[in-house]
Scaffold this active site. Sequence first.
Site, short mmCIF file in Angstrom:
data_model
loop_
_atom_site.label_atom_id
_atom_site.label_comp_id
_atom_site.label_asym_id
_atom_site.label_seq_id
_atom_site.Cartn_x
_atom_site.Cartn_y
_atom_site.Cartn_z
N LEU A 1 84.93 -7.08 3.29
CA LEU A 1 85.01 -8.19 4.23
C LEU A 1 83.98 -7.98 5.34
O LEU A 1 83.70 -6.85 5.74
CB LEU A 1 86.41 -8.28 4.84
CG LEU A 1 87.59 -8.43 3.86
CD1 LEU A 1 88.82 -8.91 4.60
CD2 LEU A 1 87.25 -9.36 2.71
N GLY B 1 87.16 -4.67 0.59
CA GLY B 1 87.13 -5.95 -0.11
C GLY B 1 86.20 -5.94 -1.32
O GLY B 1 86.41 -6.68 -2.28
C1 LIG Z 1 93.11 -6.62 6.90
C2 LIG Z 1 91.73 -6.78 6.34
C3 LIG Z 1 91.40 -6.03 5.12
C4 LIG Z 1 90.00 -5.61 5.18
C5 LIG Z 1 89.21 -5.46 4.16
C6 LIG Z 1 87.79 -5.09 4.30
O1 LIG Z 1 87.04 -5.27 3.39
S1 LIG Z 1 87.25 -4.43 5.78
C7 LIG Z 1 85.54 -3.96 5.55
C8 LIG Z 1 85.46 -2.51 5.20
N1 LIG Z 1 84.09 -2.15 4.87
C9 LIG Z 1 83.58 -0.96 5.16
O2 LIG Z 1 84.22 -0.09 5.71
C10 LIG Z 1 82.16 -0.76 4.76
C11 LIG Z 1 81.32 -0.40 5.94
N2 LIG Z 1 79.94 -0.21 5.54
C12 LIG Z 1 79.48 0.93 4.99
O3 LIG Z 1 80.20 1.89 4.79
C13 LIG Z 1 78.02 1.00 4.68
O4 LIG Z 1 77.37 -0.07 5.34
C14 LIG Z 1 77.68 0.89 3.17
C15 LIG Z 1 78.13 2.18 2.46
C16 LIG Z 1 78.34 -0.31 2.52
C17 LIG Z 1 76.15 0.74 3.01
O5 LIG Z 1 75.49 1.75 3.71
P1 LIG Z 1 73.95 1.58 4.09
O6 LIG Z 1 73.54 2.86 4.73
O7 LIG Z 1 73.19 1.11 2.90
O8 LIG Z 1 73.92 0.36 5.13
P2 LIG Z 1 74.28 0.44 6.70
O9 LIG Z 1 75.57 1.16 6.92
O10 LIG Z 1 73.08 0.92 7.44
O11 LIG Z 1 74.55 -1.10 7.03
C18 LIG Z 1 73.50 -2.05 7.06
C19 LIG Z 1 73.91 -3.17 7.99
O12 LIG Z 1 75.05 -3.82 7.44
C20 LIG Z 1 76.10 -3.84 8.40
N3 LIG Z 1 77.39 -3.75 7.70
C21 LIG Z 1 77.83 -2.79 6.88
N4 LIG Z 1 79.06 -3.09 6.42
C22 LIG Z 1 79.39 -4.28 6.95
C23 LIG Z 1 80.52 -5.10 6.85
N5 LIG Z 1 81.58 -4.79 6.09
N6 LIG Z 1 80.53 -6.24 7.54
C24 LIG Z 1 79.50 -6.59 8.31
N7 LIG Z 1 78.38 -5.84 8.45
C25 LIG Z 1 78.33 -4.70 7.76
C26 LIG Z 1 75.84 -2.63 9.28
O13 LIG Z 1 76.50 -2.76 10.51
C27 LIG Z 1 74.33 -2.70 9.39
O14 LIG Z 1 74.03 -3.76 10.31
P3 LIG Z 1 72.78 -3.66 11.34
O15 LIG Z 1 73.02 -2.40 12.13
O16 LIG Z 1 71.56 -3.60 10.46
O17 LIG Z 1 72.90 -4.91 12.15
#
Ligand SMILES: CCC/C=C/C(=O)SCCNC(=O)CCNC(=O)[C@H](O)C(C)(C)COP(=O)([O-])OP(=O)([O-])OC[C@H]1O[C@@H](n2cnc3c(N)ncnc32)[C@H](O)[C@@H]1OP(=O)([O-])[O-]
Length: 292
Positions: A98, A143
Amino acid sequence: MALVAARGTLLRAGVRLGTEAAACGRNGTRRSASHRVLVEPDAAAGIATIKFKNPPVNSLTLEFLTELIICLEKLENDKTFRGVILTSNSPGIFSAGLDLREMCGKNPAHYAEYWRAVQELWLKLYVSNMILVAAINGASPAGGCLMSLSCDYRVLADNPRYKVGLNETLLGIVAPFWFRDTLVNTIGHRASERALQLGLLFPPAEALQVGMVDQVVPEDQVHSTALSVITQWLAIPDHARQLTKSMMRKATTDNLIKQREADIQNFVSFISRDSIQKSLQMYIEKLKQKKS
Ligand SMILES: CCC/C=C/C(=O)SCCNC(=O)CCNC(=O)[C@H](O)C(C)(C)COP(=O)([O-])OP(=O)([O-])OC[C@H]1O[C@@H](n2cnc3c(N)ncnc32)[C@H](O)[C@@H]1OP(=O)([O-])[O-]
């Protein structure tokens, strides 16, 4: 009603429906259903490949969700296609789940619209009549993992960076009951209890061992493996397979359908809490710092 809302969002987003969206097409050439969802149809085989293309990390923004929902619906209604492969157009990231910005700093009406779209995507995937195979060619937390768990079969690329799992607790948020049910239906109660509480993200070998994925293969074989799996599944008569799938999964989706509005209200009041907003902001900040 949900689709009407979805279409409204899509139109507000300025995406043309009509012929362009209908190009989840049949002529075997690569065509784009929308901006964020690429569809590669193979009409002769009855298989379409959906590629996520929502840079940088294929997070499920409202627009991306909406395009995906409409694309799935079009394929579902087009009897040419009996099988779909879900994969990423950007190897390295399947989907970051998400979109955190959709859940942060917005108003309750937005959260409600967003959550309805998340529900709708899951409902479309989980009880699709089509055979869905996830070709997971990148990291797939939360998600992103839910999308693959909603498929009939999961093939994961063998790369230690490509972790899969429902890591919501690490963000200070809680996976809703239908995320839980999808996981329990896949890996069982005890393994889910542990995975959900600890927010575990499994690297390929562990993901295979616990049953989060069905196969781990070298990265360059993910798509071909997904294709060969789908071909095997296509050999089963559709009506028998579809009724069996429905028998296995319908109770789970019915459970959400009967309390859909309450689930939306729960999400809105949960996500609107100051403490939750703070947790999400800190998590976004942490992602930013990791980069620099
Ligand atoms: C109750 C609800 C239930 C919830 C369900 C969910 O899914 S909750 C979701 C749970 N999800 C997570 O916990 C996943 C969190 N993300 C990660 O762990 C890592 O980004 C990765 C492993 C997916 C990719 O690693 P990588 O080194 O290749 O990439 P990077 O880390 O350098 O990111 C690049 C850019 O993307 C941005 N961005 C990233 N994710 C999101 C996002 N979900 N959304 C928006 N933006 C996001 C990040 O901030 C950065 O932006 P900037 O600074 O350029 O403006």
